[in-house]
Scaffold this active site. Structure first.
Site, PDB file in Angstrom:
ATOM      1  N   HIS A   1       4.956  -5.075   7.666  1.00 35.08           N
ATOM      2  CA  HIS A   1       3.837  -5.944   8.051  1.00 35.08           C
ATOM      3  C   HIS A   1       3.546  -6.950   6.937  1.00 35.08           C
ATOM      4  O   HIS A   1       2.664  -6.736   6.101  1.00 35.08           O
ATOM      5  CB  HIS A   1       2.592  -5.104   8.337  1.00 35.08           C
ATOM      6  CG  HIS A   1       2.673  -4.311   9.595  1.00 35.08           C
ATOM      7  ND1 HIS A   1       2.222  -4.799  10.799  1.00 35.08           N
ATOM      8  CD2 HIS A   1       3.174  -3.076   9.840  1.00 35.08           C
ATOM      9  CE1 HIS A   1       2.420  -3.887  11.738  1.00 35.08           C
ATOM     10  NE2 HIS A   1       3.009  -2.831  11.193  1.00 35.08           N
TER      11      HIS A   1
ATOM     12  N   GLU B   1       1.987  -9.670   7.021  1.00 31.94           N
ATOM     13  CA  GLU B   1       0.658 -10.267   7.111  1.00 31.94           C
ATOM     14  C   GLU B   1      -0.339  -9.598   6.166  1.00 31.94           C
ATOM     15  O   GLU B   1      -1.328 -10.215   5.753  1.00 31.94           O
ATOM     16  CB  GLU B   1       0.134 -10.202   8.549  1.00 31.94           C
ATOM     17  CG  GLU B   1      -0.233  -8.831   9.089  1.00 31.94           C
ATOM     18  CD  GLU B   1       0.928  -8.068   9.703  1.00 31.94           C
ATOM     19  OE1 GLU B   1       0.668  -7.117  10.469  1.00 31.94           O
ATOM     20  OE2 GLU B   1       2.093  -8.415   9.412  1.00 31.94           O
TER      21      GLU B   1
ATOM     22  N   ASP C   1     -11.935  -4.839   6.952  1.00 34.27           N
ATOM     23  CA  ASP C   1     -12.628  -5.603   5.911  1.00 34.27           C
ATOM     24  C   ASP C   1     -11.881  -5.575   4.583  1.00 34.27           C
ATOM     25  O   ASP C   1     -12.019  -6.492   3.770  1.00 34.27           O
ATOM     26  CB  ASP C   1     -14.058  -5.081   5.711  1.00 34.27           C
ATOM     27  CG  ASP C   1     -15.044  -5.673   6.712  1.00 34.27           C
ATOM     28  OD1 ASP C   1     -14.928  -6.882   6.992  1.00 34.27           O
ATOM     29  OD2 ASP C   1     -15.909  -4.941   7.218  1.00 34.27           O
TER      30      ASP C   1
ATOM     31  N   CYS D   1       7.238  -5.487  13.118  1.00 35.33           N
ATOM     32  CA  CYS D   1       7.181  -4.069  13.448  1.00 35.33           C
ATOM     33  C   CYS D   1       7.642  -3.852  14.895  1.00 35.33           C
ATOM     34  O   CYS D   1       8.836  -3.895  15.163  1.00 35.33           O
ATOM     35  CB  CYS D   1       5.777  -3.518  13.203  1.00 35.33           C
ATOM     36  SG  CYS D   1       5.705  -1.709  13.172  1.00 35.33           S
TER      37      CYS D   1
ATOM     38  N   THR E   1     -38.496 -14.992  11.871  1.00 35.80           N
ATOM     39  CA  THR E   1     -38.223 -14.156  10.700  1.00 35.80           C
ATOM     40  C   THR E   1     -38.613 -12.698  10.888  1.00 35.80           C
ATOM     41  O   THR E   1     -38.303 -11.861  10.048  1.00 35.80           O
ATOM     42  CB  THR E   1     -38.975 -14.693   9.469  1.00 35.80           C
ATOM     43  OG1 THR E   1     -40.387 -14.552   9.682  1.00 35.80           O
ATOM     44  CG2 THR E   1     -38.639 -16.153   9.221  1.00 35.80           C
TER      45      THR E   1
ATOM     46  N   LEU F   1      10.005  -6.584  15.949  1.00 31.97           N
ATOM     47  CA  LEU F   1      11.419  -6.407  15.606  1.00 31.97           C
ATOM     48  C   LEU F   1      12.092  -5.456  16.589  1.00 31.97           C
ATOM     49  O   LEU F   1      13.199  -5.717  17.067  1.00 31.97           O
ATOM     50  CB  LEU F   1      11.561  -5.870  14.185  1.00 31.97           C
ATOM     51  CG  LEU F   1      12.982  -5.451  13.760  1.00 31.97           C
ATOM     52  CD1 LEU F   1      13.241  -5.798  12.307  1.00 31.97           C
ATOM     53  CD2 LEU F   1      13.227  -3.956  13.971  1.00 31.97           C
TER      54      LEU F   1
END
Length: 559
Positions: free
Chosen positions: A513, A515, A77, A387, A193, A390
């Site tokens: 990394h 990303e 998160d 990582c 609900t 590679l």
């Protein structure tokens, strides 16, 4: 306990009924809206498990481990938080029960409690509250997500701590937001609900009254239903917010803004509301994701944990960001590397415009990755190795081009004649597994004239790492002679950080990394360039794009 900062406001996000409703996205989306209003916002996650951090958890159980600049292994998160509020977070933004107890026990052993009996209340709850206060400096709003769901025994100390917290800082300085489910019962043709009512009632039994309810539902909430929810949960009607499924997670802030969530939250906290946030840039970005103007590309991601896409959540998002940079949609084909082993068919790869091999640990599925990389190299399809990607690219090249037929990684084969990937020097005496890898941001130097240098548009970069193994420098001269370019190294030249093939349309590997630093409003240059190469592969017109478009359009990575 730390004295509260009265100028800082606090928002606590809890969840009920079931897990995986999207508390992290809700917290991140609200954070984005408040930041667009000019507030200084940070977000943290409290996870109730006893692990000190998620670094030793299986990706099949927990998903991706997100790494921060300061080397913290955190919950996935935090990746959402960083991508939405466009801020780099730290160790202080992810706290587990294990870390809390570890801190308290350390203090007890040191004698800090002066002989007192150490108990959950006040010692554990005080330490939890201190973790919130530590983020006050330089922030107008601290948003804290409580992991798990109300009713979980593991979450009780955190819920008790945030109940106390609001009492201490004052009701005008802290609010509770509860994310819950409104299920649709098909047989009755109705939204129900009652689960939300019970969830709120359970919160109220421990002294927490939410001021806002975010209601996840597959169908719109009619006004009478919202009124009913407000009546039975003691929440103001303005605090009942609908959260429908959307095409893209980046649509969520727009939906919250449409319902005035940010305005209501600021009113509750006594913050000056001011003009509406300018979401034009954000809305344009979401529009590109939902309806890209230049078509789409298909990227094959061949990995070890593809059964759970959350294991590669940041890779997934960074690929989408790369498409945003060029107004291109990205379709991801998640392929288990084990399916490509032996005589496994490579037919699924033929439909791909590019191949990405992400990170991972262990020998399982490695042969499938090597087959996929050889295919991409020989078929001249864009290839991106991250990582482990590679490392596998080096092994494949050494075996099939460098005439080192028994090449392997020391991680997978201690008997290999040519361990082109070896354990880092700093890892040889490491015994403990948790938090001992090469973690966090490290600088790298990019070689003049290399593809990497053109993509980044700069000589020095900083990227985040999470690994124990590295390229074995004993083989550098031999593989350079065979045509492999080492385009990025540590500043002292010792560690190989990037490789590439100059005679290939796009073949790049990185030990770090990238990303983890990509944002929807600032796509990472490597991902932007990779997607542009895939677009060229599929025949999409270039639309005034150059290879360094990622760096020019995004400027995502600071040196």
């Amino acid at each position: 306990m730390t004295e509260p900062n009265r100028s800082t406001k606090y928002i606590f996000v809890t969840g009920g009924v079931v897990s995986s409703l999207g508390k992290g996205i809700a917290a991140a989306s609200l954070g984005r809206l408040l930041k667009e209003r000019g507030l200084r916002v940070t977000i943290q996650k409290f996870d109730p498990y006893i692990n000190v951090d998620p670094g030793t958890l299986s990706p099949f159980q927990h998903g991706e481990v997100f790494v921060t600049d300061d080397g913290a292994e955190t919950d996935l998160d935090l990746g959402h938080y960083e991508r939405f509020i466009d801020e780099s977070l730290s160790q202080a933004n992810n706290i587990t029960t294990g870390r809390i107890y570890q801190t308290v026990i350390t203090k007890e052993r040191r004698g800090d409690y002066l002989g007192s009996t150490v108990q959950v209340i006040p010692h554990i709850t005080d330490e939890i509250k201190n973790a919130v206060h530590r983020l006050e400096a330089d922030h107008d709003v601290v948003i804290t997500e409580i992991g798990g769901t109300v009713g979980d025994i593991e979450s009780l100390p955190f819920l008790e701590a945030i109940r106390q917290f609001r009492q201490e800082v004052g009701a005008s300085n802290a609010i509770f937001i509860h994310l819950t489910l409104i299920p649709y019962i098909a047989a009755a043709g109705e939204l129900k609900t009652k689960p939300t009512q019970h969830s709120v009632r359970e919160l109220m039994e421990i002294g927490i009254q939410p001021q806002v309810l975010i209601c996840r539902s597959e169908h719109p909430l009619e006004e009478d239903l919202r009124q009913k929810i407000a009546l039975f949960t003691n929440v103001d009607r303005k605090g009942v917010v609908e959260a429908l499924d959307v095409d893209s997670i980046y649509q969520v802030p727009i939906e919250y803004r449409r319902q005035g969530l940010d305005t209501y939250v600021m009113e509750l906290l006594g913050l000056e509301v001011g003009p509406d946030p300018d979401l034009e840039r954000w809305e344009k970005m979401v529009g590109t994701i939902r309806a890209p103007g230049r078509g789409s590309v298909r990227i094959a991601v061949v990995g070890k944990y593809t059964e759970l896409v959350d294991s590669y959540k940041s890779v997934q998002e960074a690929l989408i960001h790369g498409g945003i940079a060029h107004d291109v949609g990205v379709e991801i084909d998640w392929i288990s590397s084990e399916a490509l082993e032996g005589d496994g068919s490579l037919e699924r790869l033929e439909a791909a415009d590019g191949l990405l091999i992400p990170g991972g640990f262990g020998e399982r599925g490695i042969d499938g990755m090597l087959r996929a990389i050889r295919w991409a190299r020989q078929e001249e399809r864009p290839f991106f190795g991250i990582c482990l990607g590679l490392q596998c690219a080096v092994i494949e090249y050494a075996r099939n081009v460098g005439e080192l037929g028994d090449s392997h990684s020391a991680e997978f084969s201690s008997a290999a004649a040519d361990p082109v990937i070896c354990l880092m020097d700093s890892q040889h005496n490491v015994i403990d597994k948790g938090g001992t890898m090469r973690l966090g941001a490290y600088p790298a130097h990019l070689v003049e004239g290399s593809r990497a240098r053109r993509i980044y548009g700069r000589e020095r970069i900083s990227e985040r790492h999470r690994h124990r193994y590295e390229f074995n420098n004993h083989y550098r001269e031999q593989l350079e002679a065979a045509g492999l370019v080492f385009s990025g190294t540590s500043p002292d030249g010792h560690l190989v950080e990037m490789i590439e093939l100059p005679d290939h349309p796009w073949f790049v590997g990185c030990q770090f990394h990238p990303e983890l630093k990509s944002r929807p409003t600032r796509p990472h240059p490597l991902f932007a360039s990779f997607i542009e190469a895939a677009a060229r592969q599929t025949g999409i017109p270039e639309a005034d794009a150059r290879e360094d478009a990622g760096a020019r359009n995004a400027a995502a990575v600071e040196g």
